[in-house]
Scaffold this motif. Sequence first.
Motif, PDB file in Angstrom:
ATOM      1  N   LEU A 135       0.940  -1.028   0.215  1.00  0.00           N
ATOM      2  CA  LEU A 135      -0.297  -0.602  -0.182  1.00  0.00           C
ATOM      3  C   LEU A 135       1.178   1.027   0.584  1.00  0.00           C
ATOM      4  O   LEU A 135       0.626   2.266  -0.527  1.00  0.00           O
ATOM      5  CB  LEU A 135      -0.973   0.007   1.542  1.00  0.00           C
ATOM      6  N   ASN A 136       1.829   1.251   1.196  1.00  0.00           N
ATOM      7  CA  ASN A 136       2.525   2.516   0.848  1.00  0.00           C
ATOM      8  C   ASN A 136       3.104   2.360  -0.562  1.00  0.00           C
ATOM      9  O   ASN A 136       3.775   3.702  -0.948  1.00  0.00           O
ATOM     10  CB  ASN A 136       3.637   2.193   1.439  1.00  0.00           C
ATOM     11  N   GLU A 137       3.788   1.407  -1.701  1.00  0.00           N
ATOM     12  CA  GLU A 137       4.214   1.502  -2.265  1.00  0.00           C
ATOM     13  C   GLU A 137       3.348   2.274  -3.326  1.00  0.00           C
ATOM     14  O   GLU A 137       3.565   2.448  -4.857  1.00  0.00           O
ATOM     15  CB  GLU A 137       5.505   0.608  -2.964  1.00  0.00           C
ATOM     16  N   TYR A 138       2.666   1.246  -3.466  1.00  0.00           N
ATOM     17  CA  TYR A 138       1.849   1.173  -5.328  1.00  0.00           C
ATOM     18  C   TYR A 138       1.072   2.554  -4.375  1.00  0.00           C
ATOM     19  O   TYR A 138       0.135   2.673  -5.339  1.00  0.00           O
ATOM     20  CB  TYR A 138       0.770  -0.174  -4.747  1.00  0.00           C
ATOM     21  N   PRO A 162      -2.363  -7.995 -14.197  1.00  0.00           N
ATOM     22  CA  PRO A 162      -1.478  -7.078 -14.503  1.00  0.00           C
ATOM     23  C   PRO A 162      -1.225  -5.309 -14.494  1.00  0.00           C
ATOM     24  O   PRO A 162       0.318  -5.122 -14.883  1.00  0.00           O
ATOM     25  CB  PRO A 162      -2.821  -6.673 -16.456  1.00  0.00           C
ATOM     26  N   GLU A 163      -2.092  -5.383 -14.263  1.00  0.00           N
ATOM     27  CA  GLU A 163      -1.920  -3.447 -13.995  1.00  0.00           C
ATOM     28  C   GLU A 163      -0.625  -3.582 -12.722  1.00  0.00           C
ATOM     29  O   GLU A 163       0.618  -2.662 -12.830  1.00  0.00           O
ATOM     30  CB  GLU A 163      -2.928  -2.719 -13.115  1.00  0.00           C
ATOM     31  N   LEU A 164      -0.563  -4.696 -12.093  1.00  0.00           N
ATOM     32  CA  LEU A 164       0.547  -4.735 -10.850  1.00  0.00           C
ATOM     33  C   LEU A 164       2.173  -4.789 -11.432  1.00  0.00           C
ATOM     34  O   LEU A 164       2.645  -4.220 -11.384  1.00  0.00           O
ATOM     35  CB  LEU A 164      -0.147  -5.276  -9.993  1.00  0.00           C
ATOM     36  N   ASN A 165       1.749  -5.899 -12.554  1.00  0.00           N
ATOM     37  CA  ASN A 165       2.801  -6.256 -13.585  1.00  0.00           C
ATOM     38  C   ASN A 165       3.614  -4.669 -13.794  1.00  0.00           C
ATOM     39  O   ASN A 165       4.618  -4.583 -14.064  1.00  0.00           O
ATOM     40  CB  ASN A 165       3.034  -6.845 -13.823  1.00  0.00           C
ATOM     41  N   THR A 177      11.235  -0.669  -9.116  1.00  0.00           N
ATOM     42  CA  THR A 177      11.998  -1.903  -8.250  1.00  0.00           C
ATOM     43  C   THR A 177      10.988  -2.129  -6.968  1.00  0.00           C
ATOM     44  O   THR A 177      11.536  -3.402  -6.359  1.00  0.00           O
ATOM     45  CB  THR A 177      13.782  -1.623  -8.196  1.00  0.00           C
ATOM     46  N   GLU A 178      11.181  -1.477  -5.980  1.00  0.00           N
ATOM     47  CA  GLU A 178      10.075  -2.001  -4.407  1.00  0.00           C
ATOM     48  C   GLU A 178      10.226  -2.636  -5.063  1.00  0.00           C
ATOM     49  O   GLU A 178       9.117  -3.637  -4.213  1.00  0.00           O
ATOM     50  CB  GLU A 178      10.204  -0.441  -3.620  1.00  0.00           C
ATOM     51  N   ILE A 179       8.375  -1.938  -6.013  1.00  0.00           N
ATOM     52  CA  ILE A 179       7.220  -2.749  -5.962  1.00  0.00           C
ATOM     53  C   ILE A 179       7.581  -4.557  -6.533  1.00  0.00           C
ATOM     54  O   ILE A 179       6.659  -5.252  -5.949  1.00  0.00           O
ATOM     55  CB  ILE A 179       6.229  -2.508  -7.174  1.00  0.00           C
ATOM     56  N   ALA A 180       8.320  -4.334  -7.658  1.00  0.00           N
ATOM     57  CA  ALA A 180       8.764  -5.383  -8.362  1.00  0.00           C
ATOM     58  C   ALA A 180       9.145  -6.368  -6.949  1.00  0.00           C
ATOM     59  O   ALA A 180       9.220  -7.918  -6.986  1.00  0.00           O
ATOM     60  CB  ALA A 180       9.855  -5.694  -9.202  1.00  0.00           C
ATOM     61  N   CYS A 181       9.712  -6.033  -5.836  1.00  0.00           N
ATOM     62  CA  CYS A 181      10.693  -7.316  -5.091  1.00  0.00           C
ATOM     63  C   CYS A 181       9.843  -7.135  -4.309  1.00  0.00           C
ATOM     64  O   CYS A 181       9.577  -8.081  -3.617  1.00  0.00           O
ATOM     65  CB  CYS A 181      11.731  -5.781  -4.269  1.00  0.00           C
ATOM     66  N   LEU A 182       8.839  -6.847  -3.810  1.00  0.00           N
ATOM     67  CA  LEU A 182       7.729  -6.345  -3.362  1.00  0.00           C
ATOM     68  C   LEU A 182       6.236  -7.346  -3.484  1.00  0.00           C
ATOM     69  O   LEU A 182       5.307  -8.910  -3.072  1.00  0.00           O
ATOM     70  CB  LEU A 182       6.642  -5.882  -2.296  1.00  0.00           C
ATOM     71  N   LEU A 183       6.441  -7.906  -4.580  1.00  0.00           N
ATOM     72  CA  LEU A 183       5.584  -8.257  -5.465  1.00  0.00           C
ATOM     73  C   LEU A 183       5.824  -9.799  -5.684  1.00  0.00           C
ATOM     74  O   LEU A 183       4.360 -10.754  -5.518  1.00  0.00           O
ATOM     75  CB  LEU A 183       5.772  -7.892  -7.719  1.00  0.00           C
ATOM     76  N   PRO A 184       6.579 -10.762  -4.980  1.00  0.00           N
ATOM     77  CA  PRO A 184       6.602 -12.130  -4.947  1.00  0.00           C
ATOM     78  C   PRO A 184       6.001 -12.402  -3.436  1.00  0.00           C
ATOM     79  O   PRO A 184       4.625 -13.580  -3.658  1.00  0.00           O
ATOM     80  CB  PRO A 184       8.018 -12.323  -4.884  1.00  0.00           C
ATOM     81  N   PHE A 185       6.213 -11.587  -2.911  1.00  0.00           N
ATOM     82  CA  PHE A 185       5.703 -11.792  -1.235  1.00  0.00           C
ATOM     83  C   PHE A 185       3.832 -11.407  -0.899  1.00  0.00           C
ATOM     84  O   PHE A 185       3.599 -12.513  -0.797  1.00  0.00           O
ATOM     85  CB  PHE A 185       6.338 -11.446  -1.018  1.00  0.00           C
ATOM     86  N   TYR A 186       3.741 -10.612  -2.789  1.00  0.00           N
ATOM     87  CA  TYR A 186       2.389  -9.836  -2.203  1.00  0.00           C
ATOM     88  C   TYR A 186       1.902 -10.770  -2.923  1.00  0.00           C
ATOM     89  O   TYR A 186       0.379 -11.353  -2.656  1.00  0.00           O
ATOM     90  CB  TYR A 186       1.768  -8.646  -3.230  1.00  0.00           C
ATOM     91  N   VAL A 187       2.071 -11.183  -3.986  1.00  0.00           N
ATOM     92  CA  VAL A 187       1.152 -12.384  -4.636  1.00  0.00           C
ATOM     93  C   VAL A 187       1.056 -13.878  -4.232  1.00  0.00           C
ATOM     94  O   VAL A 187      -0.015 -14.455  -4.171  1.00  0.00           O
ATOM     95  CB  VAL A 187       1.694 -12.631  -6.580  1.00  0.00           C
TER      96      VAL A 187
END
Length: 149
Positions: A14-17, A25-28, A35-45
């Motif tokens: 939430l802080n980053e996005y 697809p929007e998240l991707n 890069t911060e969202i990208a590094c969080l992405l695996p754990f978020y999904v």
Amino acid sequence: MTDRLKQIVWKEMLNEYGEVPRTLPELNDKADGNTEIACLLPFYVYYFHTYEWQEYSLMTERALPGTLNHAAFIALDTPSLQASAQMKRYFYGLSFISRLPEDGVTLFTLEEWTLHVFRKYYYLTTKAALPAGEANAKRWSGTWTFRVM
């Protein structure tokens, strides 16, 4: 700790996005440029879009999901992180169904993504280990130090 880690991942995303991501697809798209969202992405999904991400990883032609799935598997397999067996299995399976693009297609190489994902997981678990409401941080000579119990 898993519930606390899940909460931390939610708050960090939430802080980053800036809002709750609507679609994968929007998240991707956001992760491609941040890069911060990208590094969080695996754990978020992993916590919030487990099955949708598996399908998306299998069907997408985009490079980032496959790269992050492989990077997460490699990073979480490091004994020093002490990741849960379930999380390791999840990314192990994803690494088999995700294509691994050549270097240069994403912002970083697989090795660099692995390092970034490793650091992000370490940061998240350290933050989750801190007792809620108890200030366990000290400011010392211009930097913050944290004591992890």
